[in-house]
Design a protein around this motif. Structure first.
Motif, PDB file in Angstrom:
ATOM      1  N   ARG A 104       0.849  -1.192   0.000  1.00  0.00           N
ATOM      2  CA  ARG A 104       0.000   0.000   0.000  1.00  0.00           C
ATOM      3  C   ARG A 104       0.885   1.244   0.000  1.00  0.00           C
ATOM      4  O   ARG A 104       1.708   1.441   0.896  1.00  0.00           O
ATOM      5  CB  ARG A 104      -0.903   0.021   1.231  1.00  0.00           C
ATOM      6  CG  ARG A 104      -1.941  -1.088   1.232  1.00  0.00           C
ATOM      7  CD  ARG A 104      -2.909  -0.931   2.410  1.00  0.00           C
ATOM      8  NE  ARG A 104      -3.796  -2.064   2.501  1.00  0.00           N
ATOM      9  CZ  ARG A 104      -4.932  -2.188   1.818  1.00  0.00           C
ATOM     10  NH1 ARG A 104      -5.310  -1.217   1.006  1.00  0.00           N
ATOM     11  NH2 ARG A 104      -5.682  -3.258   1.939  1.00  0.00           N
ATOM     12  N   CYS A 144      -4.097   9.745  -4.225  1.00  0.00           N
ATOM     13  CA  CYS A 144      -4.750   8.445  -4.381  1.00  0.00           C
ATOM     14  C   CYS A 144      -3.916   7.311  -3.786  1.00  0.00           C
ATOM     15  O   CYS A 144      -2.688   7.265  -3.952  1.00  0.00           O
ATOM     16  CB  CYS A 144      -4.989   8.146  -5.863  1.00  0.00           C
ATOM     17  SG  CYS A 144      -6.192   9.233  -6.639  1.00  0.00           S
ATOM     18  N   ASP A 181      -6.072   1.533  -4.626  1.00  0.00           N
ATOM     19  CA  ASP A 181      -6.360   0.951  -3.316  1.00  0.00           C
ATOM     20  C   ASP A 181      -7.830   1.196  -2.975  1.00  0.00           C
ATOM     21  O   ASP A 181      -8.240   2.340  -2.740  1.00  0.00           O
ATOM     22  CB  ASP A 181      -5.460   1.596  -2.263  1.00  0.00           C
ATOM     23  CG  ASP A 181      -5.638   0.996  -0.875  1.00  0.00           C
ATOM     24  OD1 ASP A 181      -6.584   0.203  -0.692  1.00  0.00           O
ATOM     25  OD2 ASP A 181      -4.840   1.322   0.017  1.00  0.00           O
ATOM     26  N   PRO A 182      -8.645   0.151  -2.955  1.00  0.00           N
ATOM     27  CA  PRO A 182     -10.080   0.355  -2.706  1.00  0.00           C
ATOM     28  C   PRO A 182     -10.393   0.863  -1.309  1.00  0.00           C
ATOM     29  O   PRO A 182     -11.497   1.369  -1.063  1.00  0.00           O
ATOM     30  CB  PRO A 182     -10.674  -1.046  -2.926  1.00  0.00           C
ATOM     31  CG  PRO A 182      -9.539  -1.995  -2.698  1.00  0.00           C
ATOM     32  CD  PRO A 182      -8.309  -1.273  -3.156  1.00  0.00           C
ATOM     33  N   ASP A 183      -9.434   0.750  -0.387  1.00  0.00           N
ATOM     34  CA  ASP A 183      -9.674   1.181   0.984  1.00  0.00           C
ATOM     35  C   ASP A 183      -9.177   2.594   1.266  1.00  0.00           C
ATOM     36  O   ASP A 183      -9.357   3.095   2.380  1.00  0.00           O
ATOM     37  CB  ASP A 183      -8.993   0.202   1.955  1.00  0.00           C
ATOM     38  CG  ASP A 183      -9.584  -1.195   1.873  1.00  0.00           C
ATOM     39  OD1 ASP A 183     -10.802  -1.303   1.629  1.00  0.00           O
ATOM     40  OD2 ASP A 183      -8.830  -2.172   2.023  1.00  0.00           O
ATOM     41  N   ASN A 236      -9.527   7.913  -3.094  1.00  0.00           N
ATOM     42  CA  ASN A 236      -9.889   7.429  -4.432  1.00  0.00           C
ATOM     43  C   ASN A 236     -10.722   6.158  -4.451  1.00  0.00           C
ATOM     44  O   ASN A 236     -11.296   5.811  -5.483  1.00  0.00           O
ATOM     45  CB  ASN A 236      -8.631   7.204  -5.260  1.00  0.00           C
ATOM     46  CG  ASN A 236      -7.688   6.181  -4.657  1.00  0.00           C
ATOM     47  OD1 ASN A 236      -7.410   6.192  -3.458  1.00  0.00           O
ATOM     48  ND2 ASN A 236      -7.154   5.304  -5.477  1.00  0.00           N
ATOM     49  N   PHE A 237     -10.789   5.422  -3.338  1.00  0.00           N
ATOM     50  CA  PHE A 237     -11.600   4.203  -3.253  1.00  0.00           C
ATOM     51  C   PHE A 237     -11.346   3.275  -4.456  1.00  0.00           C
ATOM     52  O   PHE A 237     -12.260   2.694  -5.028  1.00  0.00           O
ATOM     53  CB  PHE A 237     -13.088   4.541  -3.157  1.00  0.00           C
ATOM     54  CG  PHE A 237     -13.438   5.333  -1.928  1.00  0.00           C
ATOM     55  CD1 PHE A 237     -13.425   4.742  -0.677  1.00  0.00           C
ATOM     56  CD2 PHE A 237     -13.757   6.681  -2.021  1.00  0.00           C
ATOM     57  CE1 PHE A 237     -13.735   5.477   0.462  1.00  0.00           C
ATOM     58  CE2 PHE A 237     -14.067   7.421  -0.886  1.00  0.00           C
ATOM     59  CZ  PHE A 237     -14.051   6.815   0.359  1.00  0.00           C
ATOM     60  N   GLY A 238     -10.080   3.162  -4.827  1.00  0.00           N
ATOM     61  CA  GLY A 238      -9.687   2.208  -5.858  1.00  0.00           C
ATOM     62  C   GLY A 238      -9.552   2.776  -7.250  1.00  0.00           C
ATOM     63  O   GLY A 238      -8.999   2.121  -8.131  1.00  0.00           O
ATOM     64  N   ARG A 239     -10.033   3.973  -7.497  1.00  0.00           N
ATOM     65  CA  ARG A 239      -9.956   4.550  -8.844  1.00  0.00           C
ATOM     66  C   ARG A 239      -8.603   5.233  -9.047  1.00  0.00           C
ATOM     67  O   ARG A 239      -8.087   5.881  -8.131  1.00  0.00           O
ATOM     68  CB  ARG A 239     -11.082   5.556  -9.051  1.00  0.00           C
ATOM     69  CG  ARG A 239     -11.211   6.054 -10.488  1.00  0.00           C
ATOM     70  CD  ARG A 239     -12.286   7.117 -10.605  1.00  0.00           C
ATOM     71  NE  ARG A 239     -13.617   6.565 -10.477  1.00  0.00           N
ATOM     72  CZ  ARG A 239     -14.315   6.075 -11.484  1.00  0.00           C
ATOM     73  NH1 ARG A 239     -13.797   6.031 -12.699  1.00  0.00           N
ATOM     74  NH2 ARG A 239     -15.537   5.612 -11.283  1.00  0.00           N
TER      75      ARG A 239
END
Length: 876
Positions: free
Chosen positions: A7, A17, A34-36, A40-43
């Motif tokens: 990460r 992000c 990184d969706p967590d 950015n919640f993964g975007r």
């Protein structure tokens, strides 16, 4: 098997992000969002998605150099220390300067600032953040008493009105823009207003675009303040209880009626009235401002004119509302936190708090007054009053205003030290001492994004060669200068702990920046966290909800602002506006290494309105010369009504490494905002002329060509090699030999037409294309994307080779057209074909068929434009 994902945080813009980097057994690195991560919640955007393609060691300088000779670290560090000591002994500490970067990690920045201000004893340390965010800093401090961003990204999704001022968020911060569009889709009543002289991609998707005249922002928001009063939209309770200066600010604003504002901004009275009414009538308003506000000689007043309107309505510090300055670099905020600007001390303290920092650092030689800001620092280098400068992780020979003068200043300087990954940048070529710095993925530390969120950057690659982290280099020099006890750090974690401790030292809630609550946390496990995080308290997402600011009386300040006088231009001149494109970053040191990020825009260009193009005799796709008393540039003309008449736009990315004369900041005057010291990079007067080109050329080649013989050239990486645009002011018969060398061992095909002046040449080694060159008296009509693809194709049949010579695919090989989606390599012709067939008549349908627009979303406006163009054509 692949290793576990690491990460980390993206090294590009201020969105910050989260990234998952997974090294693979073959040495490559897989990149995913990184969706967590709450930013950015993964975007990821196109640049972030391509990070794995930028990690090659090709072109890296991996050993120190002194006076052009490779040496070991001890020799290089001794040379740095000896030369600094010599200058300080003879001329004093103020004869030394350091110029840093928002690309540095907070720990690097902290020790650099501590060395310069605390122990060398000069405040002559500034940063390229001066070029992008200094006016926001100054505006915050004037209004709030501190450089505090009030809100957070969640506010963008909770707002009922988003106002984008001087921000092409769709391209420059695309992940945040996609969050806004997703919120707007979920809540159709949500509105977006874009205030920008250009019809940018962000403007094309807005409910209202105000194509404001350059530097018209103060007039617009002064008029808005007066309108808020007239509309009874002022929160009188908030103003009376929590602010001062309202009546004085209003006195200057009241003359700005809708008619007056329209005259000063070039807008229609109806559009001005519509904006004023929607702002006055909407409680949840977020105003996002960026470089179009900051990069101005009135940038601080612009920021305060915006903030005034939020203070007047009490729309600050609560969910879904507030002024929001969005930073341009990954750690511009972190640099501000540690005092990386010449007019600040560490932990957001001003020089009136020097005694606090002195006690904490045990630094009796601490600087007690501000140093030279960026423009003044380079002026001092030119005047030879600053004798030695250390430049870290930035390329001022390209990015500074009056860039040619900046280069001359460095070339004439007694000692220039450069810490960077590449010794080939325009700035590194001026270095007496070059120090190889570790890059993204190779070093660890923290960065702070635009919403005050501190995130870790973690190493997932070993230090290549002798490259070292910047913090280590700085500490080693500090030891050789005699300050070893204060710089005995063994890791970034120890530096961060000291930084956090200083933020809480003698604070007690009197200063905004306090992360003392992170002092005892496990640095390796640090999760993305917003400050302030005071000891024994939770992170704070929003500031000023209680109406308490960081001024002496805890009240916010209204700042009376006056619009600047109109910019005067000589007959025939236009105003030059500079900025960014979608897929490149700053001076392309990283993004220039990946072919797919060079596919969208592969050469420097200038946008010109059709009326100006007609007046000046400029045709689209031809070469144009821009010049003024400071310098000149040569660029490709893009004739478009997205540009305001009387103004032109050119990107700031191109350097001497990728173009002959694409350094647009050579034309920018070094005029700065008197409060912030930020240069006005968007308001220089220039003349435009059609370049007198005898022959245009386009080439693809497996090896980088030698372009020295071409009058104009711009080269970019491509899959399998390079793509190059050319312009010859005089025709020559041997340009191919100059570009590609001896071709006698190759199988060469050629074609020429004396009547039209067109010619082409293709050279093969077996079935592989080595190079191809197309020449014409007009811009070369070659399908660029198809031509580039030929470098990786097999050409074992005469028909395939003939197609290369013609520059066009055969009927059996569709031409994808100009690149639209960098994430998935989708061209304009592919999208147009789907639209024409009826298979995809919406952006989402194109995404379902080709994936275009389904990753970062920054190409969705262009996709929609292609679909709409086909729909209009079909209707006719």
């Amino acid at each position: 098997m692949s290793r576990e994902a690491i990460r980390t945080t993206c090294p590009y813009c201020g969105v910050g992000c989260g990234v998952l980097a997974t090294p693979q057994p073959d040495g490559t690195v897989t990149i995913a969002g990184d969706p967590d991560h709450p930013a950015n919640f993964g975007r990821l955007c196109s640049k972030g998605s391509a990070l794995g393609e930028t990690l090659s060691l090709e072109g890296r300088q991996l050993r120190p150099m002194v006076d052009g000779t490779e040496v070991d670290w001890d020799t290089a560090l001794d040379a740095v220390a000896d030369r600094l000591k010599s200058v300080i002994a003879e001329y004093g500490p103020d004869a030394v300067g350091l110029y840093g970067s928002g690309q540095l990690l907070t720990e690097d920045y902290y020790v650099a600032n501590k060395l310069m201000k605390g122990f060398i004893g000069t405040a002559n340390i500034d940063t390229n953040s001066r070029l992008c965010m200094a006016s926001s800093v100054a505006g915050h401090k004037r209004a709030f008493g501190s450089d505090t961003v009030p809100g957070c990204y969640e506010d963008f999704e909770q707002a009922d009105l988003i106002v984008l001022v001087g921000s092409n968020l769709a391209w420059c911060h695309p992940v945040l823009y996609q969050r806004i569009l997703a919120a707007k889709e979920a809540r159709p009543d949500m509105r977006v207003v874009v205030i920008d002289p250009r019809r940018t991609n962000a403007a094309e998707q807005a409910d209202l675009h105000l194509a404001i005249a350059n530097d018209g922002d103060v007039a617009l928001f002064s008029g808005l303040l007066a309108h808020l009063v007239a509309s009874n939209a002022v929160d009188r309770r908030f103003v009376e209880k929590h602010t001062t200066g309202f009546e004085t600010a209003l006195e200057l604003a009241e003359p700005w009626t809708i008619t007056q504002v329209a005259g000063a901004t070039g807008l229609s009275t109806s559009d001005v009235a519509m904006f004023f009414d929607v702002f006055a009538g909407t409680e949840n308003v977020v105003t996002i401002f960026s470089q179009g506000v900051n990069q101005s000689v009135s940038g601080t007043d612009k920021a305060n004119a915006i903030i005034n309107c939020h203070l007047a309505t009490g729309r600050i510090g609560r969910p879904g509302m507030g002024p929001f300055s969005i930073t341009g670099q990954p750690n511009a905020m972190g640099g501000r936190e540690v005092g990386g600007l010449a007019n600040m001390l560490a932990a957001h303290m001003d020089f009136d708090k020097a005694n606090i920092v002195e006690r904490f650092w045990s630094a009796p030689n601490i600087a007690r007054e501000p140093g030279l800001k960026a423009v003044d620092l380079f002026a001092a280098l030119e005047a030879r009053t600053v004798k030695a400068v250390w430049i870290m992780a930035t390329n001022p020979v390209v990015s500074m205003p009056d860039a040619d003068k900046a280069r001359e200043a460095l070339l004439g300087c007694h000692t220039v030290i450069v810490s960077d990954m590449y010794a080939t940048t325009d700035t590194a070529r001026c270095a007496d001492i070059f120090l190889p710095a570790a890059g993204w993925g190779e070093k660890s530390g923290t960065v702070t994004n635009s919403e005050r969120r501190i995130s870790r950057q973690r190493a997932f690659l070993a230090h290549p060669g002798e490259a070292r982290p910047d913090w280590w280099i700085i500490c080693e020099v500090a030891k050789r200068l005699g300050f070893g006890d204060a710089f005995a750090f063994a890791s970034p974690a120890e530096i961060f702990a000291e930084h956090a401790a200083l933020s809480g030292f003698e604070n007690g809630g009197t200063r905004d920046f306090d992360i003392s609550g992170l002092m005892d946390q496990d640095y390796d496990r640090l999760v993305p966290t917003q400050w302030p995080v005071r000891a024994s308290s939770s992170p704070v997402a929003r500031n000023f909800a209680d109406g308490a600011f960081f001024t002496p009386d805890r009240r916010a300040r209204f700042i009376a602002t006056q619009p600047p006088p109109p910019k005067a231009t000589a007959p025939g001149q236009v105003i030059l506006n500079t900025g960014r494109v979608r897929d490149h970053w700053h001076t392309m040191t990283r993004t220039g290494n990946t072919p797919r990020l060079s596919g969208h825009y592969a050469e420097p260009f200038v946008e010109i309105h059709p009326t100006d193009a007609d007046r000046l005799g400029i045709r689209g796709a031809t070469l144009v010369q821009l010049e003024n008393a400071l310098g000149r540039a040569v660029m490709r003309a893009q004739v478009t009504d997205r540009q305001r008449p009387g103004t032109v736009f050119a990107p700031m990315h191109w350097t001497g490494a990728y173009s002959s004369e694409g350094r647009v900041n050579a034309l920018v005057a070094p005029m700065a905002d008197p409060v912030s010291g930020q240069p006005g990079l968007k308001m220089s007067a220039v003349s435009l002329y059609p370049a007198k080109v005898a022959l245009y050329g386009f080439a693809v080649s497996a090896a980088r060509p030698d372009c020295a013989a071409a009058d104009y050239w711009a080269t970019a990486r491509a899959e399998g090699g390079w793509r190059t645009e050319l312009g010859l002011f005089e025709a020559t018969d041997d340009i191919a030999a100059s570009l590609f060398g001896d071709a006698t061992a190759l199988d060469v095909l050629s074609y020429s037409d004396a009547k039209s002046g067109r010619a082409s040449l293709a050279a093969f080694a077996g079935p592989r294309l080595v190079f191809a060159l197309w020449l014409a008296p007009d811009p070369v009509l070659v399908s660029r994307q198809w031509a580039v693809a030929q470098l990786t194709e097999t050409h074992d049949k005469p028909m395939a080779r003939s197609a290369v010579l013609s520059g066009r695919p055969g009927a059996d090989r569709p031409d994808p057209g100009p690149l639209v989606c960098s994430c998935f390599g989708v061209g304009a012709n592919q999208i147009a074909e789907l639209a024409a067939s009826g298979e995809a008549t919406t952006v989402d349908a194109v995404g379902a068929a080709l994936k275009a627009g389904t990753n970062c979303g920054s190409c969705r406006t262009e996709i929609r434009r292609i679909i709409d163009a086909h729909r209009l054509q079909a209707a006719e």
